[in-house]
Structure formats: C-alpha cells, structure tokens
Design an enzyme around this catalytic site. Structure first.
Site, PDB file in Angstrom:
ATOM      1  CD  GLU A  48      16.595 -14.420   3.971  1.00 24.45           C
ATOM      2  OE1 GLU A  48      15.778 -14.810   4.689  1.00 24.45           O
ATOM      3  OE2 GLU A  48      17.068 -13.142   3.902  1.00 24.45           O
ATOM      4  CG  ASP A  81      -1.978   0.841   1.321  1.00 24.27           C
ATOM      5  OD1 ASP A  81      -2.790   1.087   0.594  1.00 24.27           O
ATOM      6  OD2 ASP A  81      -1.847   2.001   2.183  1.00 24.27           O
TER       7      ASP A  81
HETATM    8  C1  NOJ Z   1      -4.522   2.943  -0.790  1.00 25.25           C
HETATM    9  C2  NOJ Z   1      -5.676   2.187  -0.627  1.00 25.25           C
HETATM   10  O1  NOJ Z   1      -5.808   1.292  -1.415  1.00 25.25           O
HETATM   11  C3  NOJ Z   1      -6.572   2.783  -0.316  1.00 25.25           C
HETATM   12  O2  NOJ Z   1      -7.843   1.906   0.276  1.00 25.25           O
HETATM   13  C4  NOJ Z   1      -6.410   3.431   1.234  1.00 25.25           C
HETATM   14  O3  NOJ Z   1      -7.235   4.605   1.661  1.00 25.25           O
HETATM   15  C5  NOJ Z   1      -5.039   4.236   0.841  1.00 25.25           C
HETATM   16  N1  NOJ Z   1      -3.718   3.671   0.438  1.00 25.25           N
HETATM   17  C6  NOJ Z   1      -4.352   4.676   2.351  1.00 25.25           C
HETATM   18  O4  NOJ Z   1      -3.842   3.387   3.024  1.00 25.25           O
END
Ligand code: NOJ
Length: 572
Positions: free
Chosen positions: A285, A236
């Site tokens: 790994e 993310d």
């Molecule tokens: C991207 C994620 O896909 C989204 O749903 C989220 O709100 C933001 N990152 C923050 O983590």
C-alpha cells in the site's frame, strides 16, 4: 538490474513523495526492485557510535555517521532494535514497539535519522520482533497482574503445569538459550500459578499469534514505522510465530541440535505464511517499494524460499551460505543450491557472512572448519583476514543482494577473550558458559584515535559497554582510510565496481568456468570472478583485465598467479 553511480533508484529525499505507481508486483519479474541487488549494511546500534559518551551507541551516533555509510557505497542500512526495552536480550525484548529506548535517543532522533538517510540516498530497514515481547511489555504485566482467566493471558501462551501440583512444565520444549522454554508464574495471591512459554530468555514471553489482538497490533506497528518513512523490516524469528496445535512434546533433549534440520513444532509451521501475506498487502500500500526480510531458520533452502513467494516477503537470509566453510567445492554447491531454490519463486538470493549472532567470519575462517558459528578461539588471524577478504569479494560478485555487518569492512576479528564479568549475552548465562559467545562480535567498532574507545564515543578514555582490544587502534576507519592495502579500501573499491559493472548485482545464475581443485571461477557477462580457497598459489591464464584483487596478484609469463586464499575480479 545493476545500479551505476548515477543511479536513480535510490530513495527520494522525502519517501512520501516517491511515485506510488511502482507496485511491488511490477518490480518483480522485470527485476527492478531496489532490493534485488541491494547491499544492506547492518548497524548494531549499541556498538556503532556513541554520541553522548555513556558507553552505549545511540541513534544520534548512527545519524552522525551516515555519510560514512554513503561513502562506503551501501544501498540500505538495517538497524537492530532500538525500541524501549529492558535489554535482557540486547533489545530483542521489546517493551514498547512504538517508542525509542532512552538509551538510544528519542522518536525525534529516529525521524531525523530516517530523513537524513533518505537525503543521502540510503534506505532504512528496522528490526521487527513479533515472536515475543519483553516480560515488561504492558500486555504481559497486566496478564500477570490480572491472573488466570484474564483475556490478556490469551495473547501469550499461558498453560497449567503437569504433575500433581502443576510443578512440571506443560511440555518438553527447550529454550534456544538453554533450559526449559517455560517459566512458572506466581498468582496474584502469591501461590504458584500457570507457566508461560518463551522460546528464548524468560524475559521474552512468546506471543500467541492465534489471538486476533496480536495480529491487529502488529499490523498497526507496521503502519506506525511505515508512516515514519522506513523502507522495510527485518523480521526476527520469522519462522517462529505459529506453534503446532496442542503444543506437542518433541520427545528428546538437546533440541538445539535439531534446529535447522528437523521440523520443530514451534518453528517453520505452515501457518506463518498467512501472516506474511497480510503484511505484504500493507507493504504494497505504501509508495517506494517497502520490503520485508525474513530471519527464518528452516530445515531446507526450499522451505526458506516459501517465505519469499511473490505475495509474501521480499528477501530471506541465506544462513546456509553463512555456515559454509572456506572450501571451493562446498561453496559451489551452496551457491548453486541457493540460486536454484530462489528461482521458482522469483526472489533474489541473499548472501551474508557475518551478523550480531555469529562469530565474525574473519575469525571463523581463522579456525578449523566444522566448529560452527560460535567460536571461542582466535585461530590464525592473518589467515582468517586473508580468507575473509577473499570471501567478501566472492559474496559481492554473486547475483542478488548482500549483507555487510558493521566492522567487517574493517576486517575486525571476533573478540574471543572477553572476561566473563563483562559478558551480556543472555544465552551465556542460561547455558552455564557452554554457549552464548555472541558478545564477541558485538564489541563497539573503532573509528579513530589511539586510545579506547577509538572514536566510538566522544572522549578519549571514555567508556564502551564492552571493552575493545588494544590492537583495534590499528584497525580504525581513520587508519585504514587512504591505505590501498586496507580492508576498508577493498570494500570501498568493491562496492564502487559493483555499482559500475552492469553485469554485477541482480540476477539468478552464474556461468561456472572449468577450473582445478580448490578453485572457483564464474562468469557474469563481461565479468569474471576467480577464487582460490587453497593454501597454495595457483597459476591461471588471465581471463581479462584485473579489476580488483583481495591479495596481490602477480603476472608471470603471460599468466597470473592467484595467491592462496584470494579472489580476483576481472573485466573480460
Ligand atoms: C534473533 C536475533 O538475531 C537474536 O539476536 C535474538 O537473540 C533472537 N532472535 C531472539 O529475538
């Protein structure tokens, strides 16, 4: 290399028993990595299947539906976060990275899910959220309690405010969800204190990746889940962890509009790549080709390619493709650009049309182009579905790996008329209703029956955390199964053919064939894909035998009529 139905590259029942001699370096140039042509299905756990009837999807629910995913024909499942979380941002605010939130089940459920998936030949990718934690994370709570001077404050970005009494934020950065990217704290004695940085909601404080404890912790978290047997991580905000030294001002408002076009001091800083090089060593790994997938919003596709250099991650989402209108010329341009940008780093191109953050493509394509990826109007539903089906066949014919978001195989539209009082997207509230319409693509999916929650939960008439439209009874898995005209059967056929056709799947280029306006046509060995993005049917000379068509194609005088907004797959 494309898989066939008797493919042996699927994961072994026990991942640890897989051969460890398959280093990812060896998988690289020869194109043998499973991720190079994988179709990866995104499960949004809140909305997939609810086993206990509380209205919220859960891991036992996902587990019970794994045979459906195996039969659909996908290779891997990516699960959005199911970790312990107060759910301020639907789980993208993690309080404990090694625990399953009770709302989703237990670690034992996660273990069972991973094992069952492997038994069925499906790989599991989990979401990792390293840019920020929840404000309820133990580190952040202790940092607040201990006050200024606590070493735990070094793990986040705490700063004194500007102005006479520190009443102004430390810089001018704006949160992606609206409003300032800083929130002021209260010192333990109750007086106003320092501010902390949160690029997203205030409940999501950003980690300070310059602090070695943060890097150590995430290396340990990676190992925790790799030891649990997961096959990879979707990372993310992969472009956000490193901030420009000194956290400089940007010098203007409406910064959201700059994202993706300009280099921002909080996104796509060169320093992030050292993190991925370290993670790649860990992934390598482990046996069985574990992968990392970057959610990286960058100003150019070339900069996206930096995340998938041979010693970094394996894939990066292709958001440029997701943002492209249903237009032959624009699609051809973005396809070429995407393939060209990945070639120098020898990474597979990925293709994606929908996810949990954008309006579903059946609704995007139902509306005027240029409205972006957060649309509030249903548009022309029939048109949207026709285009969505055609767009899917195009996507699945392209070289590389493809992502399918839960429910798109049912042709689900976005729910554009959710009442404000049921909405949960934090950006909806931060932006005062101007933006933040992500709940519309997160509505629980329909499985069966005539009454809500349509098999999402165990009891007819039971709850679902977002209400489902009545029309969804007609779109359920049960209704569509066995109907050759349904979108579900189109996906099933497409994924079967994709496995059987040696020329589909991995690859780095397509051979474009000459066509007319609004048309796209390309060859991949003994396979041809023709697309009509126009509003009128077009007669074409049949290049071969039709394998699959998103709309009914008719033969006339030795020619084939390619319907408006349709795609045909051919064996030549
Ligand atoms: C991207 C994620 O896909 C989204 O749903 C989220 O709100 C933001 N990152 C923050 O983590």
């Amino acid at each position: 290399m494309t898989q066939n139905l008797a493919d042996t590259s699927r994961p072994a029942a026990t991942p640890s028993a897989e051969t460890s001699t398959e280093s990812s370096a060896a998988n690289g140039a020869a194109g043998r990595g499973w991720w190079r042509d994988a179709v990866i299905y995104q499960v949004y756990p809140r909305s997939f299947a609810d086993s206990n009837g509380d209205g919220m999807g859960d891991l036992p629910g996902v587990r019970s539906r794994l045979p459906y995913l195996r039969d659909l024909g996908v290779d891997a499942v990516w699960l959005s976060p199911f970790y312990a979380s107060p759910q301020a941002d639907a789980g993208y605010d993690v309080a404990d990275y090694r625990a399953v939130d009770p709302m989703f089940g237990t670690l034992l459920d996660a273990d069972g899910l991973i094992r069952d998936a492997h038994e069925l030949g499906l790989r599991i990718i989990v979401d990792l959220v390293p840019n920020h934690s929840s404000d309820q994370h133990e580190w952040f709570q202790r940092a607040l309690r201990e006050g200024p001077g606590s070493p735990l404050r070094e793990r986040y970005h705490f700063r004194p405010g500007k102005g006479e009494d520190g009443e102004l934020p430390p810089n001018d950065w704006e949160s992606i969800f609206g409003g300032p990217a800083w929130t002021r704290t209260e010192d333990p004695d109750g007086t106003p204190g320092d501010w902390y940085l949160h690029l997203f909601a205030p409940e999501q404080p950003d980690f300070n990746w310059e602090n070695p404890a943060v890097a150590d912790e995430f290396r340990s978290i990676l190992r925790f889940w790799l030891d649990m047997g997961v096959d990879g991580f979707r990372i993310d905000v992969a472009h956000g962890m490193v901030k420009a030294p000194g956290l400089p001002d940007i010098g203007g408002h409406d910064q959201l509009k700059l994202l993706g076009n300009d280099v921002m001091p909080f996104f796509d800083q060169d320093g992030v790549h050292a993190i991925y090089r370290a993670w790649r060593e860990i992934l390598d790994e482990y046996p069985g080709q574990r992968i990392g997938v970057a959610e990286a919003w960058t100003p150019t596709v070339q900069r996206t390619a930096n995340y998938v250099r041979p010693d970094e991650l394996h894939q990066a989402f292709n958001f440029q493709y997701l943002g492209t209108s249903w237009d032959a010329a624009e699609l051809r341009e973005v396809i070429d650009l995407s393939l060209d940008s990945m070639r120098p780093v020898d990474a597979p191109t990925t293709w994606v049309l929908s996810n949990h953050d954008v309006t579903r493509h059946a609704t995007r394509f139902a509306n005027e182009p240029g409205l972006g990826t957060q649309i509030r109007t249903p548009g022309d539903r029939e048109l949207g579905l026709r285009r969505a089906r055609a767009a899917t066949l195009l996507m699945l014919a392209l070289p590389g790996s493809a992502y399918v978001y839960q429910g798109e195989e049912l042709g689900l539209p976005d729910v554009t008329d959710l009442p404000d009082e049921v909405r949960q997207d934090p950006s909806f509230f931060r932006a005062e209703g101007q933006d933040g319409f992500r709940d519309g693509c997160r509505v629980p999916i329909p499985w069966s029956g005539t009454e809500a929650p349509y098999g999402f939960g165990p009891t007819a008439g039971g709850p679902s955390w977002l209400p489902q439209p009545a029309e969804w009874a007609e779109l359920s898995v049960e209704v569509q199964t066995g109907d050759p005209t349904s979108t579900l059967e189109l996906y099933r056929s497409a994924l079967t053919i994709r496995r059987e056709q040696a020329d589909l799947g991995a690859g780095g280029s397509v051979e474009w064939l000459e066509t007319g306006e609004h048309l796209l046509s390309f060859r991949r060995g003994s396979f041809v894909c023709t697309v009509n993005t126009g509003a009128e049917p077009v007669r074409i000379a049949a290049p071969g035998r039709i394998l699959l068509s998103s709309a009914e194609a008719v033969a006339v005088d030795g020619e084939t009529v390619l319907p408006a907004d349709s795609t045909i797959w051919w064996a030549v």
